[in-house]
Design a protein around this motif. Structure first.
Motif, PDB file in Angstrom:
ATOM      1  N   GLY A  13     -10.338  51.066  40.355  1.00  0.00           N
ATOM      2  CA  GLY A  13      -9.526  49.977  39.833  1.00  0.00           C
ATOM      3  C   GLY A  13      -8.395  50.527  38.981  1.00  0.00           C
ATOM      4  O   GLY A  13      -8.333  51.719  38.700  1.00  0.00           O
ATOM      5  N   VAL A  14      -7.500  49.632  38.565  1.00  0.00           N
ATOM      6  CA  VAL A  14      -6.344  50.028  37.758  1.00  0.00           C
ATOM      7  C   VAL A  14      -6.545  49.541  36.324  1.00  0.00           C
ATOM      8  O   VAL A  14      -6.676  48.337  36.090  1.00  0.00           O
ATOM      9  CB  VAL A  14      -5.043  49.443  38.336  1.00  0.00           C
ATOM     10  CG1 VAL A  14      -3.852  49.870  37.477  1.00  0.00           C
ATOM     11  CG2 VAL A  14      -4.849  49.882  39.779  1.00  0.00           C
ATOM     12  N   LEU A  15      -6.595  50.468  35.385  1.00  0.00           N
ATOM     13  CA  LEU A  15      -6.801  50.116  33.987  1.00  0.00           C
ATOM     14  C   LEU A  15      -5.585  49.372  33.459  1.00  0.00           C
ATOM     15  O   LEU A  15      -4.468  49.888  33.468  1.00  0.00           O
ATOM     16  CB  LEU A  15      -7.060  51.380  33.163  1.00  0.00           C
ATOM     17  CG  LEU A  15      -7.498  51.170  31.714  1.00  0.00           C
ATOM     18  CD1 LEU A  15      -8.817  50.404  31.645  1.00  0.00           C
ATOM     19  CD2 LEU A  15      -7.631  52.510  30.998  1.00  0.00           C
ATOM     20  N   LYS A  16      -5.811  48.150  32.975  1.00  0.00           N
ATOM     21  CA  LYS A  16      -4.718  47.292  32.525  1.00  0.00           C
ATOM     22  C   LYS A  16      -4.667  47.104  31.020  1.00  0.00           C
ATOM     23  O   LYS A  16      -3.654  46.641  30.481  1.00  0.00           O
ATOM     24  CB  LYS A  16      -4.842  45.925  33.198  1.00  0.00           C
ATOM     25  CG  LYS A  16      -4.613  45.944  34.699  1.00  0.00           C
ATOM     26  CD  LYS A  16      -3.159  46.208  35.040  1.00  0.00           C
ATOM     27  CE  LYS A  16      -2.896  46.059  36.526  1.00  0.00           C
ATOM     28  NZ  LYS A  16      -1.474  46.187  36.851  1.00  0.00           N
ATOM     29  N   GLY A  17      -5.767  47.399  30.322  1.00  0.00           N
ATOM     30  CA  GLY A  17      -5.735  47.197  28.887  1.00  0.00           C
ATOM     31  C   GLY A  17      -7.076  47.443  28.224  1.00  0.00           C
ATOM     32  O   GLY A  17      -8.096  47.617  28.894  1.00  0.00           O
ATOM     33  N   ILE A  18      -7.037  47.476  26.891  1.00  0.00           N
ATOM     34  CA  ILE A  18      -8.233  47.658  26.071  1.00  0.00           C
ATOM     35  C   ILE A  18      -8.345  46.486  25.112  1.00  0.00           C
ATOM     36  O   ILE A  18      -7.366  46.108  24.460  1.00  0.00           O
ATOM     37  CB  ILE A  18      -8.176  48.973  25.272  1.00  0.00           C
ATOM     38  CG1 ILE A  18      -8.084  50.169  26.219  1.00  0.00           C
ATOM     39  CG2 ILE A  18      -9.392  49.112  24.361  1.00  0.00           C
ATOM     40  CD1 ILE A  18      -7.869  51.507  25.510  1.00  0.00           C
ATOM     41  N   LEU A  19      -9.535  45.913  25.031  1.00  0.00           N
ATOM     42  CA  LEU A  19      -9.819  44.850  24.059  1.00  0.00           C
ATOM     43  C   LEU A  19     -10.728  45.426  22.983  1.00  0.00           C
ATOM     44  O   LEU A  19     -11.801  45.948  23.283  1.00  0.00           O
ATOM     45  CB  LEU A  19     -10.497  43.660  24.734  1.00  0.00           C
ATOM     46  CG  LEU A  19      -9.588  42.626  25.409  1.00  0.00           C
ATOM     47  CD1 LEU A  19      -8.828  43.266  26.561  1.00  0.00           C
ATOM     48  CD2 LEU A  19     -10.408  41.432  25.911  1.00  0.00           C
ATOM     49  N   PHE A  47      -3.157  47.323  24.086  1.00  0.00           N
ATOM     50  CA  PHE A  47      -4.350  47.393  23.244  1.00  0.00           C
ATOM     51  C   PHE A  47      -4.364  46.126  22.395  1.00  0.00           C
ATOM     52  O   PHE A  47      -3.502  45.925  21.550  1.00  0.00           O
ATOM     53  CB  PHE A  47      -4.293  48.636  22.370  1.00  0.00           C
ATOM     54  CG  PHE A  47      -5.561  48.920  21.590  1.00  0.00           C
ATOM     55  CD1 PHE A  47      -6.444  49.908  22.001  1.00  0.00           C
ATOM     56  CD2 PHE A  47      -5.863  48.199  20.432  1.00  0.00           C
ATOM     57  CE1 PHE A  47      -7.615  50.183  21.280  1.00  0.00           C
ATOM     58  CE2 PHE A  47      -7.021  48.464  19.701  1.00  0.00           C
ATOM     59  CZ  PHE A  47      -7.890  49.448  20.136  1.00  0.00           C
ATOM     60  N   VAL A  48      -5.353  45.274  22.628  1.00  0.00           N
ATOM     61  CA  VAL A  48      -5.455  44.003  21.908  1.00  0.00           C
ATOM     62  C   VAL A  48      -6.572  44.113  20.891  1.00  0.00           C
ATOM     63  O   VAL A  48      -7.729  44.349  21.248  1.00  0.00           O
ATOM     64  CB  VAL A  48      -5.732  42.833  22.872  1.00  0.00           C
ATOM     65  CG1 VAL A  48      -5.838  41.520  22.097  1.00  0.00           C
ATOM     66  CG2 VAL A  48      -4.634  42.739  23.925  1.00  0.00           C
TER      67      VAL A  48
END
Length: 211
Positions: A167-173, A208-209
């Protein structure tokens, strides 16, 4: 007919005694566990292209692990969403989402976390996409336990990199901070964590949220 404990599994040569029943039950359980293990590691619920799976890493302490009590309506499969399991495969996503965390506390403590509504909202915004969640949180942790080089950091990085293969890493929570409420240097430590994760994941502009 020879048992490991008493050496005798039957008293009459035909019927199991209590020791025999226990021995037999353990063999059945062992066989079922092996069978289920093989099924889980050989099966992936997602079969689409890598480019179509948007992956998000969810890390932090208790609120990210999930502490809100799960209701009956929260327990079903989340359509279009996949959960990265302990065997680096994409399984169907259902609560508790922190079930496969490699650093979590006991399973009974894992409840409802922000990933549930986040994933449902992302699918609602664009039903054509597929969402993959890599959840690796642990309650009661401070930000220093997540710094580069620590066990928690290494595990978050390892699982995210494994998920990047399909998969394609889209973000970090990120949801953490209660343990560090009095730390005046918290923001600097958080900035360092963001920089380190972006560098090690080879994703300089990765969103990064922080909650």
């Amino acid at each position: 007919r020879q048992g490991a404990a008493s050496g005798i599994l039957t008293n009459d040569g035909i019927h199991f005694n209590n020791e025999g029943n226990l021995f037999f039950a353990r063999q059945i359980l062992k066989a079922l566990q092996v069978d289920n293990h093989l099924k889980e590691i050989s099966y992936s619920a997602y079969h689409g292209p890598k480019a179509d799976l948007d992956v998000y890493l969810l890390i932090g302490q208790s609120n990210m692990a999930g502490r809100t009590h799960l209701q009956k309506e929260d327990m079903g499969e989340i359509s279009g969403v996949y959960l990265f399991n302990a065997y680096d495969q994409w399984g169907v996503a259902r609560n508790p989402l922190n079930r496969y965390s490699s650093i979590r506390k006991e399973l009974g403590m894992q409840q409802l976390n922000p990933g549930y509504t986040f994933a449902k909202s992302m699918i609602q915004a664009d039903p054509s996409r597929h969402i993959g969640l890599v959840v690796n949180a642990r309650g009661g942790t401070s930000i220093k336990q997540w710094a580069k080089g620590t066990e928690f950091y290494k595990e978050a990085l390892r699982r995210a990199q494994a998920a990047q293969k399909t998969g394609v890493l889209k973000g970090i929570l990120w949801h953490q901070g209660e343990q560090d409420a009095q730390d005046a240097q918290y923001l600097d430590k958080l900035k360092n964590l963001i920089t380190d994760l972006r560098d090690d994941l080879d994703e300089p502009p990765l969103p990064f949220v922080a909650g």
